[in-house]
Every structure is written in C-alpha cells, then in structure tokens.
Design a protein around this motif. Structure first.
Motif, PDB file in Angstrom:
ATOM      1  N   MET A  29       0.837  -1.196   0.000  1.00  0.00           N
ATOM      2  CA  MET A  29       0.000   0.000   0.000  1.00  0.00           C
ATOM      3  C   MET A  29       0.876   1.252   0.000  1.00  0.00           C
ATOM      4  O   MET A  29       0.629   2.197  -0.747  1.00  0.00           O
ATOM      5  CB  MET A  29      -0.924   0.006   1.221  1.00  0.00           C
ATOM      6  CG  MET A  29      -1.869   1.180   1.248  1.00  0.00           C
ATOM      7  SD  MET A  29      -2.756   1.344   2.795  1.00  0.00           S
ATOM      8  CE  MET A  29      -1.457   1.868   3.887  1.00  0.00           C
ATOM      9  N   GLY A  30       1.932   1.247   0.831  1.00  0.00           N
ATOM     10  CA  GLY A  30       2.840   2.396   0.868  1.00  0.00           C
ATOM     11  C   GLY A  30       3.556   2.614  -0.452  1.00  0.00           C
ATOM     12  O   GLY A  30       3.684   3.757  -0.915  1.00  0.00           O
ATOM     13  N   CYS A  32       2.555   1.675  -3.496  1.00  0.00           N
ATOM     14  CA  CYS A  32       1.593   2.124  -4.512  1.00  0.00           C
ATOM     15  C   CYS A  32       1.166   3.572  -4.280  1.00  0.00           C
ATOM     16  O   CYS A  32       1.069   4.354  -5.228  1.00  0.00           O
ATOM     17  CB  CYS A  32       0.381   1.199  -4.526  1.00  0.00           C
ATOM     18  SG  CYS A  32       0.746  -0.454  -5.151  1.00  0.00           S
ATOM     19  N   LEU A  33       0.934   3.927  -3.017  1.00  0.00           N
ATOM     20  CA  LEU A  33       0.577   5.321  -2.723  1.00  0.00           C
ATOM     21  C   LEU A  33       1.716   6.266  -3.070  1.00  0.00           C
ATOM     22  O   LEU A  33       1.497   7.343  -3.632  1.00  0.00           O
ATOM     23  CB  LEU A  33       0.209   5.479  -1.247  1.00  0.00           C
ATOM     24  CG  LEU A  33      -1.222   5.143  -0.859  1.00  0.00           C
ATOM     25  CD1 LEU A  33      -1.412   5.289   0.642  1.00  0.00           C
ATOM     26  CD2 LEU A  33      -2.209   6.009  -1.610  1.00  0.00           C
ATOM     27  N   SER A  34       2.946   5.879  -2.733  1.00  0.00           N
ATOM     28  CA  SER A  34       4.102   6.723  -3.048  1.00  0.00           C
ATOM     29  C   SER A  34       4.238   6.922  -4.549  1.00  0.00           C
ATOM     30  O   SER A  34       4.447   8.044  -5.021  1.00  0.00           O
ATOM     31  CB  SER A  34       5.387   6.105  -2.492  1.00  0.00           C
ATOM     32  OG  SER A  34       5.325   5.997  -1.100  1.00  0.00           O
ATOM     33  N   ASN A  67      -2.021   2.273  -9.522  1.00  0.00           N
ATOM     34  CA  ASN A  67      -1.437   2.384  -8.182  1.00  0.00           C
ATOM     35  C   ASN A  67      -2.477   2.789  -7.143  1.00  0.00           C
ATOM     36  O   ASN A  67      -2.438   2.312  -6.010  1.00  0.00           O
ATOM     37  CB  ASN A  67      -0.268   3.372  -8.187  1.00  0.00           C
ATOM     38  CG  ASN A  67       1.000   2.725  -8.677  1.00  0.00           C
ATOM     39  OD1 ASN A  67       1.356   1.643  -8.262  1.00  0.00           O
ATOM     40  ND2 ASN A  67       1.696   3.397  -9.574  1.00  0.00           N
ATOM     41  N   CYS A  70      -4.591  -0.369  -6.517  1.00  0.00           N
ATOM     42  CA  CYS A  70      -3.799  -1.368  -5.786  1.00  0.00           C
ATOM     43  C   CYS A  70      -3.565  -0.955  -4.339  1.00  0.00           C
ATOM     44  O   CYS A  70      -3.560  -1.806  -3.448  1.00  0.00           O
ATOM     45  CB  CYS A  70      -2.475  -1.610  -6.493  1.00  0.00           C
ATOM     46  SG  CYS A  70      -2.685  -2.546  -8.008  1.00  0.00           S
ATOM     47  N   ALA A  71      -3.383   0.331  -4.089  1.00  0.00           N
ATOM     48  CA  ALA A  71      -3.235   0.793  -2.705  1.00  0.00           C
ATOM     49  C   ALA A  71      -4.513   0.520  -1.921  1.00  0.00           C
ATOM     50  O   ALA A  71      -4.458   0.039  -0.781  1.00  0.00           O
ATOM     51  CB  ALA A  71      -2.880   2.277  -2.681  1.00  0.00           C
ATOM     52  N   SER A  74      -4.814  -3.233  -1.341  1.00  0.00           N
ATOM     53  CA  SER A  74      -3.863  -3.696  -0.325  1.00  0.00           C
ATOM     54  C   SER A  74      -4.357  -3.372   1.079  1.00  0.00           C
ATOM     55  O   SER A  74      -4.242  -4.196   1.990  1.00  0.00           O
ATOM     56  CB  SER A  74      -2.489  -3.058  -0.558  1.00  0.00           C
ATOM     57  OG  SER A  74      -1.963  -3.479  -1.791  1.00  0.00           O
ATOM     58  N   SER A 151       6.700   1.292  -8.842  1.00  0.00           N
ATOM     59  CA  SER A 151       5.651   0.410  -9.365  1.00  0.00           C
ATOM     60  C   SER A 151       6.206  -0.967  -9.712  1.00  0.00           C
ATOM     61  O   SER A 151       5.560  -1.988  -9.449  1.00  0.00           O
ATOM     62  CB  SER A 151       4.996   1.033 -10.597  1.00  0.00           C
ATOM     63  OG  SER A 151       4.350   2.224 -10.250  1.00  0.00           O
ATOM     64  N   ALA A 154       6.694  -2.765  -6.557  1.00  0.00           N
ATOM     65  CA  ALA A 154       5.394  -3.248  -6.079  1.00  0.00           C
ATOM     66  C   ALA A 154       4.967  -4.494  -6.853  1.00  0.00           C
ATOM     67  O   ALA A 154       4.412  -5.429  -6.274  1.00  0.00           O
ATOM     68  CB  ALA A 154       4.344  -2.152  -6.208  1.00  0.00           C
TER      69      ALA A 154
END
Length: 198
Positions: A29-30, A32-34, A67, A70-71, A74, A151, A154
């Motif tokens: 999650m981190g 994808c968020l980043s 992303n 996916c975040a 997750s 990505s 990830a």
C-alpha cells in the motif's frame, strides 16, 4: 477429534503466514501510494519549451489509476486478513489468490509501459526523429522514473504475495484422494476385453 486437531494445526501455519502477509500488503500500500503521489506531482514548465505533465501521457495516467486501485486493495485485504485470520472455507483464500494474480500483472503492465515511455524520453528515437526530452524536462523525468521504479518494485512484491496466496490456498487442505485402480478386463489390468480384439 483427530480431524479438528489436523485442521487447527493447518490453520495455525496459515495464521503465521497471515501476519507476514498483512505486513507485506501494508508495505505494498505504501509503495503504490508513493508511486501514485509522485506521479501526480510530475509536471514541469520551461519558458522556451512549454510544459509537460503526467496527464499528457496515457501510460502515466494508467500508472496513477492502477497504483491508486492497488493501494486501496492492499489496505482492504490487510484489514480482511486481520478480521478473518483463519476462514472456515477456501473461498476467501481463493479470492485473494486470483486478485493477487490480477494486480501483479496490472502493476507490472503499468510499470513496463511507463518504463518504455521513459526510455524514449531519455534516449529519443532517431528513426522517427524524436529527440530525447529528459535533458530539458529533467525534474519530470526524475519523478516519473522514481514512480515507475516503485511500481515495478510493487509488482515484484505482488508476485511474492501471489506465492503466499497460493500457499494459503493449496496447503490448507488435504491433497486429493488417489483414484481407484484401473478396471480389470479378463483378470488382467489395462487390457481390452476379447470382444474388442475381433
């Protein structure tokens, strides 16, 4: 009694995987968020050359969308794993297994397409007279490169998560019972009856 002991022992092994799986999902999650936030902030203006933004490229828009999804997945899946550490049926584990496969390929595709765009931005393509653009839009290229790298990282972690999900699906239940021995014809196995020989 023996059956319940066996199923609880198997569930205990899955619970141990569940803790590491939950942490892995939070790390994903981190990542994808980043990657999403870095891409969203990727824009640069030059007075002589104009401006460029992630929204100018379909590949980077797709990268942001994948992303973000996916975040969210997750986070939701980590919460579900905490809420149901040992489900009584195979359905949740099978759903995670299938979704993990889908998201592995979705994030991998987004990272690969973005990397292809970045390759052309860094190197250009002389055969179609495209010059490289990253010497002019260096900040944009650095940000999108970082986002594509996150990505792809990830995607690698999603691949590992898919292995964990397959372990949860296939190790929790007993292997299939062997089939019955082949039918015997005329007292011998695997031989056709005399009527078939003519």
């Amino acid at each position: 009694m023996e059956e319940s002991n066996r199923s609880s022992a198997k569930c205990g092994g899955v619970e141990m995987v569940g803790g590491s799986e939950m942490l892995l999902r939070l790390v994903l999650m981190g990542l994808c968020l980043s990657a999403m936030v870095i891409t969203l902030k990727s824009s640069q203006s030059k007075s002589d050359y104009g401006s460029v933004s992630y929204s100018d490229f379909g590949a980077f828009r797709y990268l942001v969308q994948v992303n973000g999804i996916c975040a969210g997945y997750s986070l939701i899946s980590a919460i579900v794993i905490v809420a149901m550490p040992c489900p009584s049926s195979i359905r949740p584990a099978l759903i995670f297994f299938v979704l993990d496969q889908i998201f592995t390929y979705a994030v991998l595709a987004a990272g690969a397409v973005s990397t292809a765009i970045l390759y052309v931005a860094y190197k250009g393509d002389k055969s179609v007279t495209w010059s490289e653009a990253c010497s002019t839009f260096d900040s944009f290229c650095r940000r999108t490169t970082t986002s594509a790298a996150l990505s792809l990282a990830a995607a690698a972690l999603y691949g590992f998560l898919s292995i964990l999900s397959s372990y949860k699906v296939f190790s929790r239940f007993d292997p299939p019972v062997p089939s019955a021995p082949p039918l015997a014809y005329n007292g011998k196995t695997n031989e056709a009856p005399d009527a078939l020989h003519g």
